[in-house]
Design a protein around this motif. Sequence first.
Motif, PDB file in Angstrom:
ATOM      1  N   ALA A  16      13.911   4.292  59.593  1.00 51.50           N
ATOM      2  CA  ALA A  16      13.288   3.314  60.491  1.00 51.50           C
ATOM      3  C   ALA A  16      13.565   1.889  60.024  1.00 51.50           C
ATOM      4  N   ARG A 310       7.196  11.956  71.891  1.00 49.20           N
ATOM      5  CA  ARG A 310       6.748  12.153  70.517  1.00 49.20           C
ATOM      6  C   ARG A 310       5.857  13.380  70.401  1.00 49.20           C
ATOM      7  N   LEU A 349      11.319   2.880  68.538  1.00 54.94           N
ATOM      8  CA  LEU A 349      10.601   2.379  67.371  1.00 54.94           C
ATOM      9  C   LEU A 349       9.850   1.089  67.696  1.00 54.94           C
ATOM     10  N   PHE A 350      10.338   0.303  68.658  1.00 60.75           N
ATOM     11  CA  PHE A 350       9.726  -0.975  69.008  1.00 60.75           C
ATOM     12  C   PHE A 350       8.752  -0.845  70.169  1.00 60.75           C
ATOM     13  N   VAL A 352       5.279  -0.167  71.782  1.00 63.02           N
ATOM     14  CA  VAL A 352       3.910  -0.278  71.268  1.00 63.02           C
ATOM     15  C   VAL A 352       3.201   1.069  71.336  1.00 63.02           C
ATOM     16  N   GLN A 355       4.278   3.245  68.446  1.00 62.64           N
ATOM     17  CA  GLN A 355       3.662   2.833  67.182  1.00 62.64           C
ATOM     18  C   GLN A 355       2.193   3.243  67.118  1.00 62.64           C
ATOM     19  N   TYR A 358       1.850   7.218  66.670  1.00 57.67           N
ATOM     20  CA  TYR A 358       2.097   7.731  65.327  1.00 57.67           C
ATOM     21  C   TYR A 358       1.041   7.252  64.337  1.00 57.67           C
ATOM     22  N   ALA A 359       0.579   6.018  64.498  1.00 56.86           N
ATOM     23  CA  ALA A 359      -0.462   5.501  63.595  1.00 56.86           C
ATOM     24  C   ALA A 359      -1.748   6.305  63.747  1.00 56.86           C
ATOM     25  N   ILE A 402      -2.562  -2.689  64.460  1.00 55.83           N
ATOM     26  CA  ILE A 402      -1.578  -2.806  65.545  1.00 55.83           C
ATOM     27  C   ILE A 402      -2.247  -3.326  66.803  1.00 55.83           C
ATOM     28  N   TYR A 406      -1.161  -6.851  68.752  1.00 53.12           N
ATOM     29  CA  TYR A 406      -0.575  -6.897  70.095  1.00 53.12           C
ATOM     30  C   TYR A 406      -1.568  -7.354  71.167  1.00 53.12           C
ATOM     31  N   TYR A 489      -3.135  -3.136  56.623  1.00 52.70           N
ATOM     32  CA  TYR A 489      -2.769  -1.742  56.378  1.00 52.70           C
ATOM     33  C   TYR A 489      -2.796  -1.439  54.870  1.00 52.70           C
TER      34      TYR A 489
END
Length: 673
Positions: A16, A310, A349-350, A352, A355, A358-359, A402, A406, A489
Amino acid sequence: MKVAKFPIIIIVICFAFGIVLNQYLQATPLNTLLCSGFCFLLVALTYYFAQKDFLQKNYFGASVLLTTLAIGALTYALHSDRNYDKHYTHFVKDRNVLIVGTISERLKPNAYAEKYYLKIRSLDHRDVFGKILLTVPKKEFPKQLKAGQQLYIHQELKPVPNLRNPYQFDYEGYLEKQQVYHQLYLKPQSFRIASQHYNFDYYVERYQDKLLNSFNIHGFPDATHNIIKALLLGQRQDMDSEINQQYTDAGVIHILAISGLHIAILYAMLLLFLRPLIHLKKGKLIQLLAVLGFLWSFAVLSGLSASVVRSVVMFSFMSLAQYWNKSANMYNAMAVSMLSILLLRPNFLFDVGFQLSYAAVFAIVWLQPLFRNYRFKNNPVLNYCIDLVLISLIAQVGVLPISLYYFHQFPSLFLLANLVVIPLSSFILVYGIFILVLNFVWPSLAILLGKLLAFSIALMNDYIAWIASFDGFTLKEIPFSFPLLLSMYLLIVTAVLYGCQRNYRRLCSILISAFLFQITLLFSVTEHRDTEEFIIFNNKRSTLFLHKTSKEIIAYTNDSLQQDNPNLKAYQRGNFNRQLKILPFQNVAYYKQNAILIVDSLGIYNLEEKPEIVVLTQSPKLNLERLIAVAHPKQIVADGSNYKSCVTRWKATCEKAKIPFHATAEKGFYKIN
């Protein structure tokens, strides 16, 4: 269970990082291929010298991780459309061109226009590829375009506009990550619809429409029908903006985006229905193929969004592991699914949603086992409520940095909302699929049972609207930068590690992390406080100028309601909510001893002193050539409140007089440092 025990996770992280690195470097496929080849040679050499002993020779492991990073960069370069000679961007011209393309996907419209992705097939009779953003005004074209429709358009391709005002959402950057670099605002008489292409996009949209239109027999209200479209197939284009905002303020917007929660429910439901198959010969294989077939069909029909892909990939690996009687470790399942997705779609990967997804899943998998002891024997209802609360809290902790970065808001009543919405939405999803099947096989029964579906959706909407009505509990306009995201984080991770095992070393790490977070926050505030600037905003309905000093922000405007202006709110948030003062603007402003002449709709101006910059606002009626001849300004700026025809005329006048001209409607805000 220690995450570090799984080397695939470290490999995926390096992969990544390679994608992120090349996203900024924009290295060509050839350069990244040479770099990857060199790294492969390095791995071979280190493997030889390490005598095939990975654990005892750290330099071999380091070379493997470096190679993984290079492969990540190579993957991004290979999937970057502009690296290929036939991409349309290499043939764009500043004039009208003949564009042949097909509608690929319908996007979320606004009040005035529909928006689509258009896949370009030809540019001035030259075979090309790529996609652009197509905006179609509803007034001139009330009928929606369909996927697969081929269009012949004779217009000029326009680049996606850059950041219009400071600290706003970077729409140009977002589309660039989707490999969209130009846009078209469709004009009457400039295009024609040609033949229908029966491609993949056409069949996906066709079957989506067929499934969703089956609910027309129920006569549901639009709000109910749109919730069904969002929950069942991820179609959120027609969601009412007010309802969408209510879900956001209540902290349950993830319900409207098909994600791991929805796929987990479908996966459990499939295993339950297909359990009798395991007693047949090769029943486990049939069950596996049925589960994978259904999940991937569902993913295709939902548009292959990042969150759906995903989740489906992860549960596919879990199904394969169970079929082979392997331990379906969630850390490995997440890592392998992420690696598989990024190999095929590195731009995900970019995203939102990718992200956040997965978080949240990582936080749940990592932290939920720590709370297994907080359960009651012989009380499944209470245990379910406890699990629901814990999972909601854990997921919120995982996505908090995140979300703040955002969306700049935090819904403090998210727990109260999730306690009702998660089980209710789960029921709506399962029951909605059941009604969907009945729509085709037994319509009369579907209409009868569909009343419960409509009641459940109305109940969920009313409950969310009630939660969102407590506006004071939703913290909004929270300033949050990328360094703060990383430091938060780090603070969360060290706090969890200290909670798992309390010792001196981990106590020191959490104290250092807390100190680092405070230093990052202090540096961010100080950095913005020490800068001074004068900004002319691209504000369409009114005039808005701003002077930021080391002490405060002074906004000059002719709008009495400018306090609620989103452009001004974004700027104040980006400067960590500095003190704001709003004053009526004058025809002359001063910045660092330089005079700025402001000419409004009255067209009256005073030239007692020579201005460095002339600002034209609210479409003044004036002779610009005469003003230039008398004032001799070094720069002329037209803000967003002017008519387009006036801006075009002024631009031609400035080009003739060789005076720099800046139109905020075309180039975004104008800043004087």
